[in-house]
Design a protein around this motif. Structure first.
Motif, PDB file in Angstrom:
ATOM      1  N   ILE A  91       6.402  -3.025  -0.683  1.00 50.60           N
ATOM      2  CA  ILE A  91       6.459  -1.968   0.513  1.00 50.60           C
ATOM      3  C   ILE A  91       7.410  -0.759   0.056  1.00 50.60           C
ATOM      4  N   THR A  92       6.782   0.264   0.475  1.00 53.74           N
ATOM      5  CA  THR A  92       7.582   1.630   0.654  1.00 53.74           C
ATOM      6  C   THR A  92       8.039   1.840   2.233  1.00 53.74           C
ATOM      7  N   THR A 135      12.066   0.897  -2.021  1.00 50.26           N
ATOM      8  CA  THR A 135      10.927  -0.236  -2.244  1.00 50.26           C
ATOM      9  C   THR A 135      11.425  -1.569  -1.900  1.00 50.26           C
ATOM     10  N   ALA A 187       3.428   1.075  10.311  1.00 48.97           N
ATOM     11  CA  ALA A 187       2.982   0.271   8.879  1.00 48.97           C
ATOM     12  C   ALA A 187       1.660   1.084   8.721  1.00 48.97           C
ATOM     13  N   ASP A 188       1.620   1.759   7.715  1.00 55.61           N
ATOM     14  CA  ASP A 188       0.368   2.544   7.172  1.00 55.61           C
ATOM     15  C   ASP A 188       0.074   3.236   8.561  1.00 55.61           C
ATOM     16  N   THR A 215       4.153  -9.691  11.964  1.00 53.87           N
ATOM     17  CA  THR A 215       3.100  -8.693  11.421  1.00 53.87           C
ATOM     18  C   THR A 215       3.151  -8.717   9.843  1.00 53.87           C
ATOM     19  N   LEU A 256       2.486  -7.410   6.009  1.00 52.93           N
ATOM     20  CA  LEU A 256       2.746  -6.010   5.484  1.00 52.93           C
ATOM     21  C   LEU A 256       2.065  -6.352   4.066  1.00 52.93           C
ATOM     22  N   SER A 257       0.892  -5.589   3.819  1.00 56.38           N
ATOM     23  CA  SER A 257       0.432  -5.925   2.455  1.00 56.38           C
ATOM     24  C   SER A 257       1.014  -5.058   1.401  1.00 56.38           C
ATOM     25  N   GLY A 271       1.825  -2.614  -1.162  1.00 54.23           N
ATOM     26  CA  GLY A 271       1.247  -1.152  -1.220  1.00 54.23           C
ATOM     27  C   GLY A 271       1.555  -0.374   0.083  1.00 54.23           C
ATOM     28  N   SER A 272       1.686  -1.106   1.048  1.00 54.84           N
ATOM     29  CA  SER A 272       1.932  -0.437   2.347  1.00 54.84           C
ATOM     30  C   SER A 272       3.112   0.351   2.411  1.00 54.84           C
ATOM     31  N   THR A 273       2.959   1.397   3.503  1.00 53.55           N
ATOM     32  CA  THR A 273       4.137   2.235   3.620  1.00 53.55           C
ATOM     33  C   THR A 273       4.816   1.928   4.849  1.00 53.55           C
ATOM     34  N   VAL A 274       6.039   1.872   5.213  1.00 52.85           N
ATOM     35  CA  VAL A 274       6.741   1.752   6.462  1.00 52.85           C
ATOM     36  C   VAL A 274       7.547   2.716   6.773  1.00 52.85           C
TER      37      VAL A 274
END
Length: 78
Positions: free
Chosen positions: A2-3, A20, A51-52, A61, A63-64, A66-69
């Motif tokens: 996750i970024t 990350t 989140a995205d 929740t 978080l997939s 490759g997601s960006t938070v």
């Protein structure tokens, strides 16, 4: 992975603009970033977390990968 992107006071507390993190839920992400950056513990409760591009607040929740938070503290002014 996750970024995580930090803005304004959250960036100052984290000491970085982006990082990350390998995590699966918002709750585990929060635990990890506070463990890495303890000063976030004071700032994070006042922040909005996206989140995205969608505001999230439930620790469960998912978080997939490759997601960006985005961690956004309250902004003053216009």
């Amino acid at each position: 992975m996750i970024t995580v992107r930090y803005f304004a006071g959250a960036r100052d507390a984290a000491g970085t603009e982006t990082e990350t993190v390998d995590t699966g839920t918002l709750g585990t992400l929060t635990e990890q970033i506070v463990a890495t950056h303890p000063t976030l513990a004071d700032v994070l409760p006042r922040c909005s977390v996206l989140a995205d591009g969608i505001r999230v607040h439930d620790p469960a929740t998912p978080l997939s990968p490759g997601s960006t938070v985005d961690v956004l503290p309250p902004f003053a002014g216009g």
